[in-house]
Enzyme design. Structure first.
Site, mmCIF file in Angstrom:
data_model
loop_
_atom_site.group_PDB
_atom_site.id
_atom_site.type_symbol
_atom_site.label_atom_id
_atom_site.label_comp_id
_atom_site.label_asym_id
_atom_site.label_seq_id
_atom_site.Cartn_x
_atom_site.Cartn_y
_atom_site.Cartn_z
ATOM 1 N N ASP A 27 0.810 -1.221 0.000
ATOM 2 C CA ASP A 27 0.000 0.000 0.000
ATOM 3 C C ASP A 27 0.842 1.271 0.000
ATOM 4 O O ASP A 27 0.517 2.255 0.665
ATOM 5 C CB ASP A 27 -0.957 0.011 1.207
ATOM 6 C CG ASP A 27 -1.789 -1.258 1.255
ATOM 7 O OD1 ASP A 27 -2.349 -1.616 0.216
ATOM 8 O OD2 ASP A 27 -1.838 -1.891 2.316
ATOM 9 N N HIS A 56 -4.817 -1.375 -6.138
ATOM 10 C CA HIS A 56 -4.006 -0.260 -6.597
ATOM 11 C C HIS A 56 -4.919 0.899 -6.948
ATOM 12 O O HIS A 56 -5.849 0.739 -7.727
ATOM 13 C CB HIS A 56 -3.186 -0.653 -7.822
ATOM 14 C CG HIS A 56 -2.279 -1.808 -7.558
ATOM 15 N ND1 HIS A 56 -1.270 -1.736 -6.645
ATOM 16 C CD2 HIS A 56 -2.248 -3.047 -8.060
ATOM 17 C CE1 HIS A 56 -0.643 -2.900 -6.599
ATOM 18 N NE2 HIS A 56 -1.221 -3.723 -7.442
HETATM 19 P P1 GDP Z 1 -0.510 0.366 -3.939
HETATM 20 O O1 GDP Z 1 -1.256 -0.896 -3.711
HETATM 21 O O2 GDP Z 1 0.934 0.244 -3.565
HETATM 22 O O3 GDP Z 1 -0.718 0.932 -5.300
HETATM 23 O O4 GDP Z 1 -1.052 1.412 -2.923
HETATM 24 P P2 GDP Z 1 -2.566 1.881 -2.710
HETATM 25 O O5 GDP Z 1 -3.184 2.230 -3.980
HETATM 26 O O6 GDP Z 1 -3.288 0.923 -1.844
HETATM 27 O O7 GDP Z 1 -2.320 3.138 -1.778
HETATM 28 C C1 GDP Z 1 -1.755 4.239 -2.216
HETATM 29 C C2 GDP Z 1 -2.729 5.377 -2.027
HETATM 30 O O8 GDP Z 1 -1.990 6.533 -1.843
HETATM 31 C C3 GDP Z 1 -3.610 5.631 -3.222
HETATM 32 O O9 GDP Z 1 -4.847 6.116 -2.786
HETATM 33 C C4 GDP Z 1 -2.844 6.694 -3.990
HETATM 34 O O10 GDP Z 1 -3.682 7.507 -4.785
HETATM 35 C C5 GDP Z 1 -2.255 7.469 -2.875
HETATM 36 N N1 GDP Z 1 -0.960 8.095 -3.138
HETATM 37 C C6 GDP Z 1 0.059 7.644 -3.916
HETATM 38 N N2 GDP Z 1 1.120 8.458 -3.821
HETATM 39 C C7 GDP Z 1 0.773 9.439 -2.956
HETATM 40 C C8 GDP Z 1 1.452 10.567 -2.412
HETATM 41 O O11 GDP Z 1 2.613 10.830 -2.691
HETATM 42 N N3 GDP Z 1 0.751 11.341 -1.532
HETATM 43 C C9 GDP Z 1 -0.529 11.068 -1.156
HETATM 44 N N4 GDP Z 1 -1.115 11.875 -0.289
HETATM 45 N N5 GDP Z 1 -1.195 10.017 -1.646
HETATM 46 C C10 GDP Z 1 -0.547 9.210 -2.525
#
Ligand code: GDP
Length: 513
Positions: A27, A56
Site C-alpha cells: 500500500d 491499486h
Molecule cells: P498500492 O497498492 O501500492 O498501489 O497502494 P494503494 O493504492 O493501496 O495506496 C496508495 C494510495 O496513496 C492511493 O490512494 C494513492 O492515490 C495514494 N498516493 C500515492 N502516492 C501518494 C502521495 O505521494 N501522496 C498522497 N497523499 N497520496 C498518494
C-alpha cells in the site's frame, strides 16, 4: 508535466525493463508509479504475482480508479499499451469481469489489449469459503487475510489439485477437475463447524449463497455443501466472457522481449509480505519481492531498473503480524482488526498528527493519509519509518533505487521519528546460529515473526518541515528539514531516492534521478 516526462525518460534511458515493488508491507502507491511509467515510457505492464487481494489506486488527474487484478497500465489501453496478467497470478474471474472489466468498459476503457494467461491459477468460490472458514474458526492460526481465497488457491496449485484459467474454456475438463476439487474441499469442511461453513458460503462476495446446496451435508456426489452444478454453469459463463483475453502469455511476453519493448513489472503487496522473504507465516501467498516479478524470464539483470517504493517517513501494515514501529503497539493492532473508516473519521475528526498519545497519533496519520484498504476498507495499522526493515528490503530486492511516497501526509508533523535499530526484549532464543538474549541489537530487521514481536524500536528524532509540499516539482525546493531526514535514511540504508511523490496525482511527482 514536462517536469516529469523529460527527466523520467532520461532516467530510464539505459533500461528496457522497470520492476516496481513495495519495500514495506504494501500500500505504498505502486499503482501511481506504474501509471506514471505507463504514461510516458512503457509498452507493456505485467502482473506476475498476487491476486485481487491487492488494491491499486490510480489518480491520473482527478478521477480515482481502483484496480485489483488488472494491471495499472489499463488506463492506457487506447494507445495500445499491453496489459498482461501472467501465470503467477491467482485469477478470480468473477472479480476480473464483474468488478473491473465491466466498470472499466463503462468508463470508456475497452480493455482491447488486456491479456490473461491461460495458465494463471484459477480462484474459485470454494477458495473463498476455505479462506473465510479458516479465518473465522476458533483456534485456527489466522493471518488476517482479505478473505479472497488467495491462500487456498495457491495451496491447491502446489498440492497439484488446482485448476487453471484454461480449464474455463473446456467444459468437460472443467467439470471433471472442479468436481474433484470440490470433493477435496468438502472433505476438509466436514471437520469444520457447519454454522461457520454456512456463514462463509453466504458471504455477499459469493453471490449470497448461490453456491450453497439445499440440505447441506452428505450429498451423494461428494461435493458436500457446494452446489457444483451452479458453480459449473456460472463459471463456464465467465469463460465465455473472458475467452477473448485468454492466451499463452509466456509466448506473448517472449515476443515483447524479443521486440525490445519497454516492460513494467507491477508488484503486488510488499517485500515484507513476500511468502519467501517476509514475516512468515504472516505473509501473502506469493513472492511479492523483485524476484517474484522477474523469475524465469529471458532478461538480463542489468537491463532492469528495479524500483522500491517506500512511504516517507511512515509505514502501514494490514492484517496480523509484528510491526515494531506501530503507533500505539498492540492497542492499535487490536483496534485495526475492527475499526471502520467512517466510524473512525466521525469519532476522531478532531485529532491532529501531533497528538501526544501514540495510538491517537496513529489514527490521525491514518486519517491524513487515507490509510484504509482499497480492497477491504480495513484500517491500516500505521507506524514510523523503519530503517532496519528498509535495509532488509534493500538487500532482498538488491537495489538502491527508491521512490518515496506520501511524505505530504506528514506536512504538519512537529517531529518525525525514524527507527534506527531494534532492541530484542524476549527470552533466550536460537535464531539460526545466533543466540538472542535480552538486549540484542538489530540494525537490519530479522525476518522472523517470533523475534520481531519482541523488538523494541530505537528512534532518532528530527524536526518536521511544517510546510505544504504537494505543489513542489523540484527536489531543490523541498524543505531543508525534509531533505535532512531523507539524506539520513539514504546514508544509513545505502539507497538513493530517484522519485519523490508528493501527492496522489501524476503531476505531484518529483523526478530526482
Ligand atoms: P498500492 O497498492 O501500492 O498501489 O497502494 P494503494 O493504492 O493501496 O495506496 C496508495 C494510495 O496513496 C492511493 O490512494 C494513492 O492515490 C495514494 N498516493 C500515492 N502516492 C501518494 C502521495 O505521494 N501522496 C498522497 N497523499 N497520496 C498518494
Amino acid at each position: 508535466m514536462k517536469h516529469i516526462t523529460d527527466p523520467l525518460l532520461q532516467l530510464l534511458e539505459p533500461y528496457r525493463y522497470v520492476s516496481v515493488v513495495c519495500g514495506q508491507w504494501g500500500d505504498t502507491g505502486k499503482g501511481k508509479v506504474v501509471d506514471l511509467l505507463a504514461d510516458v515510457w512503457a509498452d507493456a505492464v505485467i502482473r506476475r504475482t498476487g491476486s485481487a487481494n491487492a488494491g491499486h489506486t490510480v489518480v491520473p488527474k482527478d478521477k480515482e480508479t481502483i484496480l485489483h487484478l488488472i494491471p495499472s497500465g489499463i488506463l492506457h489501453d487506447a494507445r495500445g499499451l499491453q496489459n498482461i496478467i501472467d501465470e503467477g497470478v491467482a485469477f478470480d474471474p468473477a472479480e476480473a469481469w464483474d468488478s473491473e472489466i465491466v466498470p472499466l468498459r463503462a468508463d470508456g476503457i475497452a480493455c482491447t489489449n488486456l491479456h490473461i494467461s491461460h495458465m494463471a491459477k484459477l480462484l474459485l468460490p470454494q477458495h473463498i469459503v476455505m479462506d473465510m472458514v479458516r479465518e473465522t474458526s476458533p483456534g485456527e492460526f489466522k493471518v488476517g487475510t482479505t478473505g479472497r481465497g488467495v491462500g487456498p488457491c495457491y495451496t491447491d496449485f502446489y498440492a497439484r489439485t488446482g485448476l487453471v484459467v484454461n480449464d474455463l474454456l473446456n467444459r468437460d475438463v472443467f467439470v471433471r477437475k472442479l468436481r474433484q476439487n470440490l470433493k477435496d474441499k468438502a472433505r476438509l469442511l466436514s471437520f469444520a463447524d457447519p454454522e461457520i461453513v454456512k456463514k462463509a458460503m453466504q458471504d455477499p462476495r459469493l453471490g449470497s449463497g448461490i453456491y450453497l446446496k439445499d440440505g447441506y451435508h452428505g450429498q451423494a456426489d461428494g461435493t458436500g455443501p457446494f452446489d457444483a452444478d451452479a458453480i459449473i454453469e456460472h463459471y463456464l459463463r465467465y469463460g465465455e466472457r473472458l475467452r477473448e483475453f485468454i492466451r499463452d502469455t509466456r509466448e506473448l511476453i517472449r515476443r515483447l522481449i524479443n521486440k525490445m519493448k519497454h516492460i513494467v513489472f507491477e508488484g503486488a503487496q510488499g517485500t515484507l509480505l513476500s511468502v519467501d522473504y517476509g514475516t512468515y507465516p504472516n505473509v501473502t501467498s506469493s513472492d511479492a519481492s523483485f524476484h517474484g516479478l522477474t523469475h524465469g524470464l529471458p532478461i538480463k539483470r542489468e537491463d532492469i531498473f528495479s524500483l522500491m517504493i517506500m512511504k516517507a517517513f511512515y509505514m502501514t501494515r494490514v492484517g496480523n503480524g509484528p510491526f515494531p514501529t506501530e503507533f500505539g503497539g498492540a492497542l492499535s493492532e487490536a483496534w485495526c482488526r475492527h475499526a471502520e473508516r467512517e466510524a473512525e473519521e466521525g469519532q476522531y475528526a478532531h485529532l491532529t498528527v501531533n497528538d501526544p498519545d501514540p495510538f491517537l497519533q496513529g489514527i490521525a496519520i491514518r486519517m491524513a493519509g487515507h490509510e484504509y484498504g482499497a480492497t477491504t476498507k480495513r484500517s491500516r495499522r500505521t507506524g514510523w519509518f523503519d530503517l532496519p526493515a528498509a535495509k532488509y528490503a534493500r538487500l532482498v530486492n538488491d537495489t538502491p533505487n527508491v521512490v518515496t511516497t506520501k511524505s505530504d501526509v506528514l506536512d504538519d508533523c512537529d517531529t518525525i521519528k525514524i527507527c534506527v535499530a531494534y532492541r530484542y526484549t524476549g527470552s533466550n532464543y536460537h535464531l539460526g546460529d545466533q543466540l538472542l538474549t535480552k538486549g540484542t541489537q538489530f540494525t537490519v530487521a530479522p525476518m522472523d515473526d517470533f523475534v520481531l514481536q519482541y523488538c523494541e524500536p530505537e528512534y532518532r528524532e528530527f524536526p518536521g518541515w511544517r510546510s505544504k509540499t504537494s505543489d513542489i516539482t523540484d527536489m531543490r525546493d523541498m524543505p531543508a528539514a525534509f531533505r535532512t531526514i531523507l539524506d539520513f535514511c539514504e546514508n544509513e540504508a545505502d539507497f538513493h531516492t530517484q522519485i519523490c511523490s508528493v501527492g496522489p496525482k501524476r503531476s505531484q511527482t518529483i523526478i530526482r534521478g
